[in-house]
Design a protein around this motif. Structure first.
Motif, PDB file in Angstrom:
ATOM      1  N   GLY A  98      26.682  -7.356 -11.029  1.00 13.79           N
ATOM      2  CA  GLY A  98      26.685  -8.993 -12.112  1.00 13.79           C
ATOM      3  C   GLY A  98      25.393  -8.333 -12.698  1.00 13.79           C
ATOM      4  N   CYS A  99      25.362  -7.969 -13.248  1.00 17.69           N
ATOM      5  CA  CYS A  99      23.818  -7.111 -14.165  1.00 17.69           C
ATOM      6  C   CYS A  99      23.738  -8.130 -15.632  1.00 17.69           C
ATOM      7  N   GLY A 100      24.666  -7.978 -15.688  1.00 20.85           N
ATOM      8  CA  GLY A 100      24.393  -9.298 -17.167  1.00 20.85           C
ATOM      9  C   GLY A 100      24.068  -8.422 -18.440  1.00 20.85           C
ATOM     10  N   THR A 101      22.621  -9.469 -18.708  1.00 19.65           N
ATOM     11  CA  THR A 101      22.383  -9.118 -20.156  1.00 19.65           C
ATOM     12  C   THR A 101      21.059  -7.756 -19.611  1.00 19.65           C
ATOM     13  N   GLY A 102      20.657  -7.850 -17.954  1.00 21.97           N
ATOM     14  CA  GLY A 102      19.623  -6.632 -17.950  1.00 21.97           C
ATOM     15  C   GLY A 102      18.583  -6.931 -17.309  1.00 21.97           C
ATOM     16  N   LYS A 103      18.677  -8.474 -17.064  1.00 21.39           N
ATOM     17  CA  LYS A 103      17.460  -9.861 -16.908  1.00 21.39           C
ATOM     18  C   LYS A 103      16.756  -8.791 -16.110  1.00 21.39           C
ATOM     19  N   ASN A 104      17.405  -9.013 -14.931  1.00 26.62           N
ATOM     20  CA  ASN A 104      16.788  -7.746 -13.328  1.00 26.62           C
ATOM     21  C   ASN A 104      17.229  -6.508 -13.501  1.00 26.62           C
ATOM     22  N   THR A 105      17.154  -5.819 -14.610  1.00 28.26           N
ATOM     23  CA  THR A 105      18.154  -4.748 -14.792  1.00 28.26           C
ATOM     24  C   THR A 105      16.153  -3.882 -14.517  1.00 28.26           C
TER      25      THR A 105
ATOM     26  N   ILE B 163      26.413 -14.957  -9.520  1.00 28.73           N
ATOM     27  CA  ILE B 163      27.636 -14.061 -10.034  1.00 28.73           C
ATOM     28  C   ILE B 163      28.407 -14.409  -8.283  1.00 28.73           C
ATOM     29  N   LEU B 164      28.287 -14.395  -7.509  1.00 27.33           N
ATOM     30  CA  LEU B 164      29.117 -15.437  -6.179  1.00 27.33           C
ATOM     31  C   LEU B 164      29.838 -16.492  -6.041  1.00 27.33           C
ATOM     32  N   GLU B 165      28.979 -17.199  -7.430  1.00 25.70           N
ATOM     33  CA  GLU B 165      29.672 -18.882  -7.301  1.00 25.70           C
ATOM     34  C   GLU B 165      30.840 -17.740  -8.372  1.00 25.70           C
ATOM     35  N   HIS B 166      31.193 -17.545  -8.911  1.00 27.85           N
ATOM     36  CA  HIS B 166      32.457 -17.176  -9.317  1.00 27.85           C
ATOM     37  C   HIS B 166      33.560 -16.235  -8.836  1.00 27.85           C
ATOM     38  N   ILE B 167      32.913 -15.898  -7.359  1.00 26.33           N
ATOM     39  CA  ILE B 167      33.770 -15.064  -6.721  1.00 26.33           C
ATOM     40  C   ILE B 167      34.950 -15.685  -5.281  1.00 26.33           C
ATOM     41  N   GLU B 168      35.900 -15.473  -5.828  1.00 24.06           N
ATOM     42  CA  GLU B 168      37.103 -16.852  -4.352  1.00 24.06           C
ATOM     43  C   GLU B 168      37.036 -15.974  -3.463  1.00 24.06           C
ATOM     44  N   ASP B 169      36.993 -15.309  -2.864  1.00 26.40           N
ATOM     45  CA  ASP B 169      37.020 -14.233  -1.576  1.00 26.40           C
ATOM     46  C   ASP B 169      35.127 -12.987  -1.559  1.00 26.40           C
ATOM     47  N   LEU B 170      34.751 -14.107  -1.142  1.00 31.73           N
ATOM     48  CA  LEU B 170      33.600 -13.462  -0.741  1.00 31.73           C
ATOM     49  C   LEU B 170      33.424 -12.096   0.343  1.00 31.73           C
ATOM     50  N   ASP B 171      34.301 -12.499   0.941  1.00 37.11           N
ATOM     51  CA  ASP B 171      34.435 -11.051   2.909  1.00 37.11           C
ATOM     52  C   ASP B 171      34.776  -9.905   1.575  1.00 37.11           C
ATOM     53  N   PHE B 172      35.426  -9.778   0.303  1.00 37.51           N
ATOM     54  CA  PHE B 172      36.203  -8.803  -0.246  1.00 37.51           C
ATOM     55  C   PHE B 172      34.692  -8.222  -0.956  1.00 37.51           C
ATOM     56  N   VAL B 173      34.287  -8.966  -1.645  1.00 33.92           N
ATOM     57  CA  VAL B 173      33.283  -8.168  -2.485  1.00 33.92           C
ATOM     58  C   VAL B 173      31.627  -7.670  -1.413  1.00 33.92           C
ATOM     59  N   ILE B 174      31.681  -8.614   0.228  1.00 27.44           N
ATOM     60  CA  ILE B 174      30.869  -8.129   0.269  1.00 27.44           C
ATOM     61  C   ILE B 174      31.492  -6.905   1.312  1.00 27.44           C
TER      62      ILE B 174
ATOM     63  N   GLU C 256      21.712 -16.355  -5.004  1.00 26.29           N
ATOM     64  CA  GLU C 256      22.817 -16.941  -5.187  1.00 26.29           C
ATOM     65  C   GLU C 256      22.192 -18.986  -5.903  1.00 26.29           C
ATOM     66  N   LEU C 257      23.388 -19.798  -6.111  1.00 21.74           N
ATOM     67  CA  LEU C 257      23.806 -20.867  -6.288  1.00 21.74           C
ATOM     68  C   LEU C 257      23.052 -21.640  -4.779  1.00 21.74           C
ATOM     69  N   HIS C 258      22.315 -22.451  -5.098  1.00 21.43           N
ATOM     70  CA  HIS C 258      22.568 -22.646  -2.837  1.00 21.43           C
ATOM     71  C   HIS C 258      23.847 -24.499  -3.425  1.00 21.43           C
ATOM     72  N   PRO C 259      24.341 -24.212  -1.861  1.00 15.08           N
ATOM     73  CA  PRO C 259      25.571 -25.065  -2.214  1.00 15.08           C
ATOM     74  C   PRO C 259      25.240 -26.203  -2.489  1.00 15.08           C
ATOM     75  N   PHE C 260      23.969 -26.982  -1.698  1.00 17.44           N
ATOM     76  CA  PHE C 260      23.259 -28.352  -1.831  1.00 17.44           C
ATOM     77  C   PHE C 260      23.269 -28.640  -2.749  1.00 17.44           C
ATOM     78  N   LYS C 261      23.151 -27.810  -4.106  1.00 23.14           N
ATOM     79  CA  LYS C 261      23.148 -27.873  -5.872  1.00 23.14           C
ATOM     80  C   LYS C 261      24.901 -28.642  -6.392  1.00 23.14           C
ATOM     81  N   GLN C 262      25.826 -27.238  -5.752  1.00 22.50           N
ATOM     82  CA  GLN C 262      26.845 -27.509  -5.497  1.00 22.50           C
ATOM     83  C   GLN C 262      27.529 -28.853  -5.626  1.00 22.50           C
ATOM     84  N   TYR C 263      27.015 -28.972  -4.097  1.00 23.77           N
ATOM     85  CA  TYR C 263      27.688 -30.716  -3.575  1.00 23.77           C
ATOM     86  C   TYR C 263      27.249 -31.265  -5.256  1.00 23.77           C
ATOM     87  N   LEU C 264      25.808 -31.524  -5.676  1.00 19.06           N
ATOM     88  CA  LEU C 264      26.039 -31.923  -5.876  1.00 19.06           C
ATOM     89  C   LEU C 264      25.934 -31.966  -7.659  1.00 19.06           C
TER      90      LEU C 264
END
Ligand SMILES: C[S@@+](CC[C@H](N)C(=O)[O-])C[C@H]1O[C@@H](n2cnc3c(N)ncnc32)[C@H](O)[C@@H]1O
Length: 210
Positions: A45-52, A110-121, A138-146
């Motif tokens: 999930g390199c996107g625009t290469g910000k971290n590449t 990127i994993l925020e967009h992935i339903e099956d974590l086990d497959f990707v890991i 990843e975005l912290h789940p606390f932020k997602q709850y909010l």
């Protein structure tokens, strides 16, 4: 709109939009990886290469994967180093990468967009050499709850990108089930987050010896 269509649209303005989560992720990468060296890196999930760019500086060979041709095009325009290879692929399908070939696999926002974590890991574990490391930010789940969710604005319309909540224990369980041991877990705040829950969570896992 599905995830791939959304990132195609967002690709033109992803780097320039106001986005403290993206910016904090860059800081996290510098603080965590800038002083290290790796032979072979796989960036998911390199996107625009910000971290590449950073990974190109710490890796002898970098493979950067994303399923959005628009995002990859932005990345290719920035990064032309011959030891960086870009690949268009969907990480919810078996990865087109070799087995036991990488010293580091990275996965940012990127994993925020992935339903099956086990497959990707599981695929990340397969790609790693024994002793190799998987870094996840990843975005912290606390932020997602909010209510936080990847989103962008185009033509005055806000587009929310489909997202799934993964609890901290979900990451730990998926990693353990796929032969990965937790080496570090950290939580991160942007300067604008004082007094608020952490914005990002990072995991560093190590692949167990065979
Ligand atoms: C929020 S961006 C993060 C990009 C980059 N890692 C960063 O930190 O700036 C999420 C990226 O994940 C990619 N992505 C989402 N789901 C994917 C999938 N199933 N397969 C491959 N790439 C995916 C998107 O195309 C997008 O480039």
């Amino acid at each position: 709109m599905d995830v791939q269509q959304a990132y195609e649209l967002w690709s033109a303005s992803y780097d320039t939009d106001h986005n403290p989560t993206r910016d904090l992720d860059s800081t996290v990468m510098v603080q965590t990886l800038a002083e290290q060296q790796f032979a072979a890196i796989l960036e998911i999930g390199c996107g625009t290469g910000k971290n590449t760019s950073l990974l190109a500086g710490v890796g002898e060979a970098v493979t950067a994967v994303d399923f959005s041709p628009g995002m990859i095009a932005q990345a290719k325009a920035k990064i032309t180093a011959p030891h960086v290879t870009f690949q268009v692929a969907d990480i919810t399908q078996p990865w087109p990468t070799p087995t036991a070939a990488f010293d580091l696999v990275t996965c940012n926002l990127i994993l925020e967009h992935i339903e099956d974590l086990d497959f990707v890991i599981g695929q990340a574990s397969r790609a790693l050499k024994p002793g190799g490391r998987l870094f996840i930010c990843e975005l912290h789940p606390f932020k997602q709850y909010l209510g936080s969710q990847a989103r962008f604005t185009q033509n005055e319309q806000t587009i929310f990108i489909p997202a799934f909540v993964h609890h901290i224990s979900d990451f730990l369980t998926a990693a353990a089930a796929n032969g990965l041991t937790l080496a570090a877990l950290n939580e991160w705040w942007h300067a604008a987050d004082e007094g608020k829950p952490p914005r990002l969570v990072t995991f560093l896992f190590q692949k167990n010896d065979a």
